[in-house]
Design an enzyme around this catalytic site. Structure first.
Site, mmCIF file in Angstrom:
data_model
loop_
_atom_site.group_PDB
_atom_site.id
_atom_site.type_symbol
_atom_site.label_atom_id
_atom_site.label_comp_id
_atom_site.label_asym_id
_atom_site.label_seq_id
_atom_site.Cartn_x
_atom_site.Cartn_y
_atom_site.Cartn_z
ATOM 1 N N SER A 45 -7.646 -3.129 3.295
ATOM 2 C CA SER A 45 -7.173 -1.758 3.161
ATOM 3 C C SER A 45 -7.859 -0.762 4.083
ATOM 4 O O SER A 45 -7.321 0.314 4.311
ATOM 5 C CB SER A 45 -7.311 -1.301 1.710
ATOM 6 O OG SER A 45 -8.599 -1.578 1.223
ATOM 7 N N LYS B 298 2.201 0.812 -3.809
ATOM 8 C CA LYS B 298 2.054 1.136 -2.378
ATOM 9 C C LYS B 298 3.425 1.153 -1.725
ATOM 10 O O LYS B 298 4.144 2.124 -1.895
ATOM 11 C CB LYS B 298 1.046 0.191 -1.758
ATOM 12 C CG LYS B 298 -0.332 0.595 -2.288
ATOM 13 C CD LYS B 298 -1.505 -0.098 -1.734
ATOM 14 C CE LYS B 298 -2.729 0.562 -2.362
ATOM 15 N NZ LYS B 298 -3.714 -0.385 -2.814
ATOM 16 N N HIS C 131 -1.494 -4.385 -0.180
ATOM 17 C CA HIS C 131 -0.983 -3.642 0.978
ATOM 18 C C HIS C 131 0.105 -4.390 1.737
ATOM 19 O O HIS C 131 0.725 -3.831 2.640
ATOM 20 C CB HIS C 131 -2.125 -3.297 1.930
ATOM 21 C CG HIS C 131 -2.894 -2.094 1.495
ATOM 22 N ND1 HIS C 131 -2.389 -0.823 1.573
ATOM 23 C CD2 HIS C 131 -4.114 -1.974 0.944
ATOM 24 C CE1 HIS C 131 -3.276 0.032 1.113
ATOM 25 N NE2 HIS C 131 -4.334 -0.633 0.711
HETATM 26 C C1 LIG Z 1 -4.634 -0.273 -3.902
HETATM 27 C C2 LIG Z 1 -5.148 -1.616 -4.176
HETATM 28 C C3 LIG Z 1 -5.280 -2.076 -5.493
HETATM 29 C C4 LIG Z 1 -5.039 -1.186 -6.678
HETATM 30 O O1 LIG Z 1 -3.685 -1.026 -6.914
HETATM 31 P P1 LIG Z 1 -3.216 0.158 -7.920
HETATM 32 O O2 LIG Z 1 -1.865 -0.284 -8.316
HETATM 33 O O3 LIG Z 1 -3.260 1.412 -7.143
HETATM 34 O O4 LIG Z 1 -4.194 0.178 -9.066
HETATM 35 C C5 LIG Z 1 -5.711 -3.365 -5.693
HETATM 36 N N1 LIG Z 1 -6.033 -4.170 -4.659
HETATM 37 C C6 LIG Z 1 -5.927 -3.765 -3.388
HETATM 38 C C7 LIG Z 1 -6.276 -4.705 -2.291
HETATM 39 C C8 LIG Z 1 -5.491 -2.469 -3.097
HETATM 40 O O5 LIG Z 1 -5.400 -2.067 -1.829
#
Ligand SMILES: *Cc1c(COP(=O)(O)O)cnc(C)c1O
Length: 304
Positions: free
Chosen positions: A89, A147, A117
């Site tokens: 990320s 996302k 992602h």
């Molecule tokens: C954003 C993210 C999460 C968390 O997801 P949410 O649905 O926002 O809680 C988990 N793992 C990774 C790798 C992320 O980038």
């Protein structure tokens, strides 16, 4: 979700964070061992900690280091789990998933891949990076609805047996309110759009390529990014924040990411493109970045 992901079964959590917090401690416990990429997402890190298994951190994307650790910490351990992001990320680079799968097979341990992602963007069908690996059966996959899918919630894909186990074991699933129906409906619709309109992710990835090329040509340095997440490394945290503010004044939302989210001395701007951004947007951003960057250098000299 299971039909789209071509998984035996899927379980949806209230968030991706909750999915990791629930899944990892259901797979390993005290007396077991986890092997975790140094740049894994905070929710993976916290899921590992909550499990009380011993955690071995391998150097980012370094499978030979992982191999060494797996050899060293094998015999005395009951269960072993490798944990990684698929698309990281903060740098936009990808995990060496084929090699990680081999390592997992070779050492007889399980592999959990967080595609947060990548879901909706990468892979021929937009299901993420595991999609292109034929031998990914037995692999546990986590994703988010928050996302590319633009809603809220997280999910885990795996065998029917695994999902039944999680339903009975994963505490954030059992003891927390389920996803709100509007979020579920929005995510469902988003998945249908991912299936029906592949041109959106193709447009996004083409825009990302254009952006990375333009940054390189304008002297912003090489990064590991291979995706729509593109960092511009600034170094100093305050300068990163100032650059972000300058861009915001010009109508561009490019957040500054500072330690401890990233290692000391690598504060950065993190550009996240969407499929709605046009080529003109990308060019305008790079030009604004150049202007702000030069202003920044001018300021630094003035202060000296
Ligand atoms: C954003 C993210 C999460 C968390 O997801 P949410 O649905 O926002 O809680 C988990 N793992 C990774 C790798 C992320 O980038």
């Amino acid at each position: 979700m299971a039909r789209w992901e071509e998984a035996q079964a899927t379980l949806v959590f209230a968030s991706g964070f909750a999915a990791n917090l629930g899944t990892i401690p259901s797979l390993v416990e005290e007396g077991d061992a986890i092997f975790s990429d140094a740049l894994n997402h905070a929710s993976l890190i916290d899921g590992c900690r909550l499990s009380r298994a011993l955690i071995h951190v391998y150097r980012h994307a370094d499978v030979s280091h992982l191999d060494d650790l797996l050899r060293k910490h094998g015999a005395s351990v009951r269960r072993r789990l490798i944990v990684t992001d698929s698309l990281f990320s903060m740098d936009g680079d990808v995990a060496p998933l084929a090699d990680l799968l081999h390592a997992a097979k070779r050492h007889d341990c399980r592999l959990l891949v967080d595609e947060a992602h990548a879901t909706g963007v990468l892979g021929q069908h937009g299901r993420g990076l595991l999609e292109s690996l034929p031998a990914n059966d037995g692999c546990i996959k986590v994703g988010t609805l928050s996302k590319a899918l633009g809603s809220q919630g997280g999910f885990v894909c795996g065998s029917r047996q695994l999902i039944r186990w999680l339903v009975n074991r994963a505490r954030p699933y059992i003891f927390s309110t389920a996803l709100a129906p509007p979020s579920a409906a929005a995510a469902r619709r988003a998945v249908a759009i991912v299936v029906a309109e592949p041109e959106r992710r193709q447009r996004l990835l083409a825009g990302a390529r254009l952006l990375r090329d333009a940054l390189r040509q304008n002297g912003f340095g090489e990064t590991r990014s291979q995706s729509h997440i593109v960092p511009v490394i600034v170094g100093d945290a305050l300068e990163a924040v100032q650059l972000s503010r300058q861009l915001e004044k010009r109508g561009m939302l490019v957040p500054a990411i500072r330690p401890p989210s990233v290692p000391e001395g690598t504060a950065r701007l993190r550009i996240s493109l969407t499929s709605a951004h046009t080529e003109e947007d990308v060019i305008r951003l790079v030009e604004a970045l150049r202007t702000c960057w030069n202003l920044r250098l001018g300021d630094a000299h003035a202060h000296r």
